[in-house]
Design a protein around this motif. Structure first.
Motif, PDB file in Angstrom:
ATOM      1  N   ALA A 325       0.838  -1.195   0.000  1.00  0.00           N
ATOM      2  CA  ALA A 325       0.000   0.000   0.000  1.00  0.00           C
ATOM      3  C   ALA A 325       0.878   1.251   0.000  1.00  0.00           C
ATOM      4  O   ALA A 325       0.650   2.196  -0.761  1.00  0.00           O
ATOM      5  N   THR A 329       0.807   3.505  -3.240  1.00  0.00           N
ATOM      6  CA  THR A 329      -0.139   4.616  -3.064  1.00  0.00           C
ATOM      7  C   THR A 329       0.436   5.744  -2.217  1.00  0.00           C
ATOM      8  O   THR A 329      -0.173   6.806  -2.111  1.00  0.00           O
ATOM      9  N   ASN A 334      -3.706   2.849   3.397  1.00  0.00           N
ATOM     10  CA  ASN A 334      -4.657   2.609   2.307  1.00  0.00           C
ATOM     11  C   ASN A 334      -4.858   1.117   2.090  1.00  0.00           C
ATOM     12  O   ASN A 334      -4.038   0.304   2.504  1.00  0.00           O
ATOM     13  N   PRO A 337      -3.457  -1.935  -3.049  1.00  0.00           N
ATOM     14  CA  PRO A 337      -4.046  -1.643  -4.368  1.00  0.00           C
ATOM     15  C   PRO A 337      -4.226  -2.860  -5.270  1.00  0.00           C
ATOM     16  O   PRO A 337      -4.800  -2.738  -6.352  1.00  0.00           O
ATOM     17  N   SER A 342      -9.891  -1.061  -4.460  1.00  0.00           N
ATOM     18  CA  SER A 342      -9.035   0.064  -4.099  1.00  0.00           C
ATOM     19  C   SER A 342      -9.130   1.157  -5.158  1.00  0.00           C
ATOM     20  O   SER A 342      -9.078   0.873  -6.362  1.00  0.00           O
ATOM     21  N   HIS A 344      -6.867   2.972  -5.942  1.00  0.00           N
ATOM     22  CA  HIS A 344      -5.542   3.025  -6.569  1.00  0.00           C
ATOM     23  C   HIS A 344      -5.218   1.757  -7.373  1.00  0.00           C
ATOM     24  O   HIS A 344      -4.059   1.534  -7.729  1.00  0.00           O
ATOM     25  N   ARG A 347      -2.691   1.358 -10.302  1.00  0.00           N
ATOM     26  CA  ARG A 347      -1.218   1.222 -10.167  1.00  0.00           C
ATOM     27  C   ARG A 347      -0.777  -0.220 -10.394  1.00  0.00           C
ATOM     28  O   ARG A 347       0.322  -0.471 -10.860  1.00  0.00           O
TER      29      ARG A 347
END
Lengths: 381, 92
Positions: A325, A329, A334, A337, A342, A344, A347
């Motif tokens: 994470a 991110t 968070n 991902p 998520s 994000h 990514r």
């Protein structure tokens, strides 16, 4: 326990059942997927024999029972047999996690007498060419010799092969090799993208077709071999739609002690900013496990943000990996991902997308885990 | 796998180690990089799998120790499972 939110349970986590002793960051191999930190060169003063023994005693008193001797290459420590003897005497199940380099007839016998229970030998591939390329050494023949030595001394043997784009298509030959060497277990561990592997991700991440092929072949061998060889196929989390239950939850069962005595909830956590990880030179294992803010930072669920906070799966995957994470991110709190939920997730999916091309131009060269390269990372900090 | 008979002598395979863990208040089975926490009956059976004791004697011993009868089927079922998990082998 995992997933519980009650203050009383959060203040008394269960024991650190799994103790990983990273005895040294020194290693004769230079694997391009190494999970050691990029700046390992700045770690200088390794714990002494007596300091390690104290760590083992204190962890055992808390209930630790599995002990991994790892690194770097743990065979680089001359006191390894003495450390194993101490740990064995305390009742640990002692695992040696080695590249095989440094393991000769004399030392393997010495370790047996000390009470070592099991040896995991890593191979980079089933061919000399790729093994030697990925580790940037000439070690393939030596590893074969060591694997035979391990079995001839009556140890249970795990072969570990880290899979990547560069070797995953050899899966059938890798399994054949494990059978020929009479391994008890084979870990087919897809690369996890931390440390040097993250740096080299575009070289290492396989395509979806490669992974599906490897799983198909592994399952066919499972059916053919029956119980003769237990195989673990570690699915690459980049290709999952939900994150892995990393470390079974932060500070839940796993305790990593780095060569310099830094206590970490996983091998990679050293990189996370804003956390003061305790050192066994200053604190007891009990203080570290129960009282340090770093170990309780991501325990339980209070730290979670959306989408994890209200997600029914949070008790199963604990929001995934804090380090991933952070790397992808910029914030360790968070959601991992890898999770499709998520915000994000792009990514991860962008890296996966790039990996589907057959011939890709990767502009950055493959970086091998070498001291000189690490020193450059230390300078850049 | 061949049928388990009362004359067979079950043994814990050498990869596994059976151990009492104070912190967990439980018997555990340890193996390379892994651990299984056992319940009471499972531990009592595995403790007796020494490669010398016949299954029938093992069941007699359990029934005597715990003042129970008719344990054969339970033990048989557990050992079948233990063999499939690779914990147990049988001495010749």
């Amino acid at each position: 326990m995992a997933g519980s939110n009650s203050p009383s349970e959060r203040s008394r986590p269960g024991p650190p059942l799994w103790l990983l002793a990273e005895l040294t960051y020194r290693c004769p191999l230079h694997c391009a997927y190494c999970s050691n930190p990029l700046d390992f060169a700045k770690v200088e003063e390794e714990l002494s024999t007596e300091e390690w023994k104290r760590v083992f005693r204190e962890a055992r008193m808390l209930g630790a029972v599995q002990l991994g001797f790892s690194g770097g290459e743990p065979m680089m420590r001359d006191d390894l047999a003495a450390l194993v003897a101490e740990a064995h005497g305390l009742g640990f199940y002692c695992n040696l996690i080695t590249s095989g380099v440094g393991l000769n007839e004399v030392r393997i016998k010495e370790l047996k007498d000390a009470g070592l229970d099991h040896i995991q030998v890593s191979f980079q591939d089933s061919t000399k060419e790729v093994n030697d390329f990925l580790s940037s050494t000439r070690t393939f023949e030596l590893k074969l010799k060591v694997a035979r030595l391990v079995k001839s001394h009556g140890y249970p043997m795990v072969l570990n092969v880290v899979l990547s784009r560069l070797n995953i298509d050899h899966i059938d030959k890798i399994i054949d090799m494990a059978v020929a060497l009479d391994a008890d277990f084979l870990e087919l561990a897809n690369t996890q993208y931390y440390g040097w592997a993250y740096l080299n991700r575009d070289h290492l991440l396989p395509s979806r077709a490669q992974i599906e092929h490897a799983e198909r072949v592994t399952n066919a061998y499972r059916a053919k071999l029956g119980g003769r060889l237990k195989m673990f196929f570690v699915v690459p989390d980049y290709y999952s739609d939900r994150p892995k239950a990393c470390m079974n939850g932060w500070g839940s069962v796993f305790l990593n002690i780095a060569p310099d005595g830094l206590a970490l909830p996983c091998q990679a956590a050293r990189m996370l900013p804003g956390l003061q990880f305790p050192n066994v030179r200053e604190k007891t294992i009990e203080e570290i496990w129960h009282d340090s803010p770093a170990f309780s930072a991501y325990r339980g669920e209070d730290w979670m943000r959306e989408p994890c906070r209200s997600c029914p799966e949070r008790t199963k995957d604990f929001g995934g990996c804090r380090c991933q994470a952070y790397m992808l991110t910029g914030n360790a709190a968070n959601a991992d991902p890898v999770c499709e939920l998520s915000p994000h997730h792009r990514r991860v999916s962008e890296a996966v997308e790039r990996a589907q091309t057959v011939q890709r131009a990767v502009t950055q060269p493959l970086v091998f885990r070498e001291r000189a390269a690490s020193v450059n990372f230390v300078r850049a900090e | 796998m061949a049928e388990i008979t009362p004359q067979m002598q079950p043994a814990l395979r050498s990869v596994y180690r059976l151990q009492w863990e104070d912190a967990q208040q439980a018997w555990v089975l340890l193996y390379p990089e892994g651990m299984v926490r056992l319940n009471g009956p499972a531990a009592e059976i595995l403790k007796r799998c020494d490669g010398r004791t016949q299954l029938s004697t093992l069941v007699d011993d359990l029934e005597r120790t715990f003042g129970a009868t008719g344990l054969h089927n339970d033990v048989h079922e557990f050992l079948t499972e233990a063999v499939s998990r690779g914990w147990i082998e049988f001495a010749e």
